[in-house]
Enzyme design. Structure first.
Site: not given
Length: 253
Positions: A59, A177, A131, A144
């Protein structure tokens, strides 16, 4: 070549493929010692063997202690790249919790673990893969988009709080991407992201240009700067344009 990165200890999370693997390869090419972290042990090992790095599975929220051990106690650059993307806008609390934990809190935990040593030395570099959704937003992907806003806000906080003490921070904000994550975005990604999608190596190149120029905001898609300015200057017009995109998506999904 970036002289400061030669022999630097670098950690890249989510580096078993996509942007993370491209970053790991590029840092290794600069002569850095790279810890390749991924939940998938096989993918982490494959990339590490390719670049002469060190695979550390697990993780991203808990990798710092193992990475420090692998790098003889010194992490110079930490790339918080691991991320998850859930679509939809429903109250799926599992999706929201996972998005918050990986996209935001993993960054917070890493910084908390690394900052004492960095501040004592007067140097350290934190790279956040955010992002363009963190600067703008993304249709059809509420968890998101919201958590990527949080990731950007945390990167901004680190930069404004610690830059005078030698801490460098970079926020990478690409649009599409060509990675497995893009392939999983479905019709929304097909409409918004795929037409201008770039390769992961283009993202790594943009980061290294930003490092050389000491820039916080890394935009592999330069047009995102114009969208960001328009969003700030005329928010209602920008929201109307995004709503038009939403309606277009509803017609084709």
């Amino acid at each position: 070549m970036v002289e400061a990165l030669h022999d630097a200890g670098v950690v890249v999370t989510g580096a078993g493929g996509g942007i993370g693997a491209a970053l790991a390869r590029r840092f290794a090419a600069e002569g850095a010692r790279v810890v390749v972290n991924d939940l998938d042990a096989g993918r982490a090992k494959a990339v590490a063997e390719e670049i002469g790095g060190i695979a550390v599975e697990g993780d991203a929220s808990a990798v710092v202690s193992d990475a420090l051990e692998a790098l003889n106690g010194v992490v110079d650059v930490y790339c918080a790249n691991a991320g998850v993307a859930f679509g939809g806008d429903s109250l799926d609390e599992g999706a929201w919790a996972a998005s918050w934990d990986v996209n935001v809190m993993a960054h917070v935990r890493a910084a908390h673990a690394l900052l004492p040593g960095w501040l004592e030395r007067g140097s350290g570099r934190f790279v956040s893969t955010v992002s363009a959704a963190g600067l703008l937003t993304m249709i059809g992907a509420a968890p998101y988009a919201v958590t990527k806003h949080g990731a950007l806000a945390f990167a901004e906080y680190l930069s404004l709080t610690y830059r005078h003490r030698g801490i460098k921070v970079h926020a990478i904000c690409p649009q599409g991407v060509r990675t497995d994550m893009l392939a999983a975005t479905g019709s929304a990604g097909d409409l918004v992201l795929k037409p201008t999608a770039v390769e992961p190596e283009d993202v790594a190149e943009a980061l290294f240009r930003g490092i050389e120029e000491d820039r916080f905001l890394i935009l592999p898609h330069p047009e995102v700067a114009e969208y960001y300015q328009a969003r700030a200057a005329t928010p209602d017009r920008w929201l109307a344009g995004m709503n038009h995109l939403q309606q277009k998506w509803e017609e084709v999904r």
